[in-house]
Design an enzyme around this catalytic site. Sequence first.
Site, PDB file in Angstrom:
ATOM      1  N   GLU A 534      29.827 -47.891 -14.957  1.00 31.84           N
ATOM      2  CA  GLU A 534      30.259 -48.930 -15.625  1.00 31.84           C
ATOM      3  C   GLU A 534      30.664 -50.565 -14.731  1.00 31.84           C
ATOM      4  O   GLU A 534      30.022 -51.068 -14.540  1.00 31.84           O
ATOM      5  CB  GLU A 534      30.920 -48.451 -16.349  1.00 31.84           C
ATOM      6  CG  GLU A 534      31.380 -49.065 -17.621  1.00 31.84           C
ATOM      7  CD  GLU A 534      31.413 -48.835 -18.608  1.00 31.84           C
ATOM      8  OE1 GLU A 534      31.486 -47.069 -18.653  1.00 31.84           O
ATOM      9  OE2 GLU A 534      31.941 -49.665 -19.923  1.00 31.84           O
ATOM     10  N   GLU A 800      42.382 -44.017 -17.189  1.00 37.90           N
ATOM     11  CA  GLU A 800      42.264 -44.573 -18.651  1.00 37.90           C
ATOM     12  C   GLU A 800      42.464 -43.851 -20.206  1.00 37.90           C
ATOM     13  O   GLU A 800      42.819 -45.229 -20.794  1.00 37.90           O
ATOM     14  CB  GLU A 800      40.405 -44.586 -18.277  1.00 37.90           C
ATOM     15  CG  GLU A 800      39.595 -44.787 -19.642  1.00 37.90           C
ATOM     16  CD  GLU A 800      38.180 -45.159 -19.748  1.00 37.90           C
ATOM     17  OE1 GLU A 800      37.894 -43.817 -19.409  1.00 37.90           O
ATOM     18  OE2 GLU A 800      37.494 -45.647 -20.371  1.00 37.90           O
TER      19      GLU A 800
HETATM   20  C1  BGC Z   1      35.515 -49.462 -20.102  1.00 35.47           C
HETATM   21  C2  BGC Z   1      37.046 -49.921 -21.038  1.00 35.47           C
HETATM   22  C3  BGC Z   1      36.125 -51.136 -22.174  1.00 35.47           C
HETATM   23  C4  BGC Z   1      35.067 -50.398 -22.939  1.00 35.47           C
HETATM   24  C5  BGC Z   1      35.344 -51.209 -24.402  1.00 35.47           C
HETATM   25  C6  BGC Z   1      34.761 -49.205 -21.788  1.00 35.47           C
HETATM   26  O1  BGC Z   1      33.451 -48.018 -21.200  1.00 35.47           O
HETATM   27  O2  BGC Z   1      35.510 -48.661 -19.358  1.00 35.47           O
HETATM   28  O3  BGC Z   1      37.917 -50.295 -20.039  1.00 35.47           O
HETATM   29  O4  BGC Z   1      37.215 -51.833 -22.645  1.00 35.47           O
HETATM   30  O5  BGC Z   1      34.160 -49.635 -22.870  1.00 35.47           O
HETATM   31  O6  BGC Z   1      35.681 -50.679 -25.434  1.00 35.47           O
END
Ligand code: BGC
Length: 949
Positions: A534, A800
Amino acid sequence: MNQSTVMCNISKDRFNYIIMQTSKREEFLLKGYGKYVLLLPLVFFLSLKFVSAGLSVDNLRCEYLVNPLGIQNTNPRLSWILTSEERNQVQTAYQILVSSTPEKLASNNADLWDSGKILSNQTNQIVYNGKQLQSRDECYWKVRVWDKNGVVSESRAANFSVGLLNYSDWKAKWITHNIEPFTGDKYEELYLPPARYLRKSFKLGKQIKSAKVYASALGLYELRLNGQKVGDACFTPGWTDYNKRVYYNTYDVTELLKEGENAIGAILADGWYSGYLGYALYVKLDKVRAFYGESPSFIGQLEIIYTDGTSEILATDQSWKANLGPIREADILMGETYDARLEETGWDQAGFNAANWKKADLGLKLSGALEAYPGVLVKHMEEIQPIEMTEPEKGTYIFNLGKNFAGIVRIRVSGERGTKITLRYGEMLHDDGSLMTENLRKARATDTYILKGEGIETWEPRFTYHGFQYVEVTGLSEKPDLSTITGIVMNSDTKPASTFECSSEMNNQLYQNILTTQFANFFDIPTDCPQRDERLGWTGDAQLYSVSAAYNADVSAFFTKWMQDVDDGQLWYGAYPIFAPLPYIRPYHVPHSPAWSDAGIIIPYNMYKIYGDTLLLRRMYPGMKRFMDFQLSESNGFLRPGSGNNYGDWLSLGAETSKDLIASAYFAYDTKMMSEIAQCLNQEEDAAYYQHLFQNIKKDYARQYMNEDGSLKEHTQTAYALSLYMGLYPENLKEQGAAFLAKMITENGNRFSSGFIGTKHVMLVLSDFGYNDLAYSLFTQTEYPSWGYSVVNGSTSIWERWNSYTKETGFLGGKTRSAMNSFSHYSFGAVAEWMFSKAAGINTDGPGFRKIIIKPSIGEGVKFMNASYNSINGRIVSNCKKRDDRLELHIEIPANTTAQIYIPSVEKTKIREGKTLIGKSNDFSIIGINGTYTVLQAGSGVYDFIIEK
Ligand code: BGC
């Protein structure tokens, strides 16, 4: 004022400036009558009675950077920091001198700009207003400041240079080394092309005065000169929307060159330009890598000035040689493979035989701009040794580096030629001691080193990084020990700005975890996480965390750079993107979202508040207006539907706040900020328009979401927190709204049910509405879900999710194979904003901490709390200590600022500063009582207050 006394001021340990108290003395300085300096010791004695501590002027910066080379802005903003131990010390005037050589500056010959003596207390955001600067101009500058007594202090010299401003300045061509295209199945097989090596030998026939290299890549490059790496930055030139702009870096290489034979080279890798990015492979997008171009290319220009005044440019072109080398794979997400058997010793040095190297190929022509890098370079910041090594399976060694960070490792190994050592990275271990990699999803995060078999071999990757605490090593011929591995922490070198310590060890660890996770994710852009596939610049995470980020580190240049990425990512219909840069859009996913897109307004607004930055506002204002128009066009009446890829109160626990409510609350908040921004930019009409719009949204919002008793139709912590924080409550219902929120939290056992969007606002609102002790109970809570729960369970970073790990269910609710579960996500760390602005009570009143508010509120159960913040106007300290019979406050206010200090007592006769009752001090004044506080107006200085019970 007519005296011509010359004084010498010894500031702390250095004899660093000459002080004169009259206009004659200014003349003295300007004319550089250095010979009189010899008389200084004598004069010093004669004038002791006039000696004042004065101001120290330091930390000179240009566009927020220390001595930047190759800037793009020819009217850069200059700033400095003043310090003084004196109370109520101010700058009454300044004079900036800018010269074209250090010698001229030393003799006060300001041939580029002499601002003259400006009667002003401004110390930052001062725009250079001298001779029109051109490409390559060298500027040396210093500043002279006058204090409240007219005492003058002068800074040391600083410098900046102008980059290559015009297309015609670039003689260089983009070059590369073409390789066979990939023909495999993109979903089944990883395509990880080798790094390219580019080189050129050259001869310099004359004595070198100075030399600079301007370099960039579509991809990542490491520049080499005569066998050495140039500069100490990594991952250059950073990530941008390469179709719109690419940054170049400027290096002073005078010391690396020599008369005679030289060699320059570059190693080139895919990086963000052509490597794997984000979750594209995971969700099987049409394209899984190479979003900006198939293969990387390099551009570089070495410019040499000889002592005889002549100059020469050596630029990349097809006379450069190209080859592949030992780096067989180099991908940010997937990892690096290095075959040491393929090393060609001396390839980046003179005298190397490059006969079997090919002619370099021409790279792509650039479609966007080539500009100087305005951000904060990624560097190796710290080296750490493992604290433990285990062997969960024979021959598989796992090293624990003690904290969950972003970076790489260096290995020190020996063995037979061809031995293959594999390194895998993880944030956690499974119960059986094996590495947990399930949460990396498609990020292979594996490095490989193949030994050449020559004694002890040391290696570290260049073009990849990982988010990890544990590294698993296999393939070693001998049993390793703790010295086999060294962890190298990497991040954008944003200077730490805060300290925090209190009587709760848990909260101290929480603060460390916040810092670790911030640094792990401030990696050229603010990434969501550093480990899985990501690592995108998610705008929602960044806006929520931006104030916390700024308390913890100087993120002025970092956000200046990234806001350009956000601006470049603005969608054609006006919305800002969900992440920036925005390399792809997922089919059937709208690339904007409430609370994410709003970063385009919220972050520049926060930077204005924190650094007094109006340039960023001005630059982004047209885009902000387009975003507001988009929001209005989508609105129903004055309420916004939760349109787009709406993430709602992302990762909340059990409480659902409607996406519509979140969208409308943010719409209102944006409108309120826009009115203030427009005011600041002198757009009166716009300011009135947005003010009016805000009132309309507020009315509709109340109608839609509120009951007459101040309760909300959506009874969630987040709904209350947003409505209160964003000013959506009618005046007469505010207190009731806050009471409902407080009650809800109490009923929930002093625990959160909110997600990304609500959590920090809950904390801020509780403190604002007099529920400070409740906020403290959330802050110090260790039962699940809470920050404390992660700390008491051994976390070294911010997770997270509240439930990333629980004792009962393991990783993420028992689904150990679950993927979206990062242990390094800064978003929930946004409590740092509350820690500094509410608990320690360090705040700015208006833009840029020129006027400061100190309002500490130490809560139940906390015995002391010490916090400091290096603001753009200097260091602010707020320490608070509870004793049996009294409360002690130690406050430090930087020079040239004023502060309103809130003392938590209304009994004046029980408050002393040092030994003096506050009413009797001449150093500050009492301006009134505010609630349970006595408010003082103070200038700079160190103050020790004692508040008796
Ligand atoms: C990320 C988040 C991001 C989100 C959107 C995720 O995969 O890690 O931090 O804000 O996607 O909702």
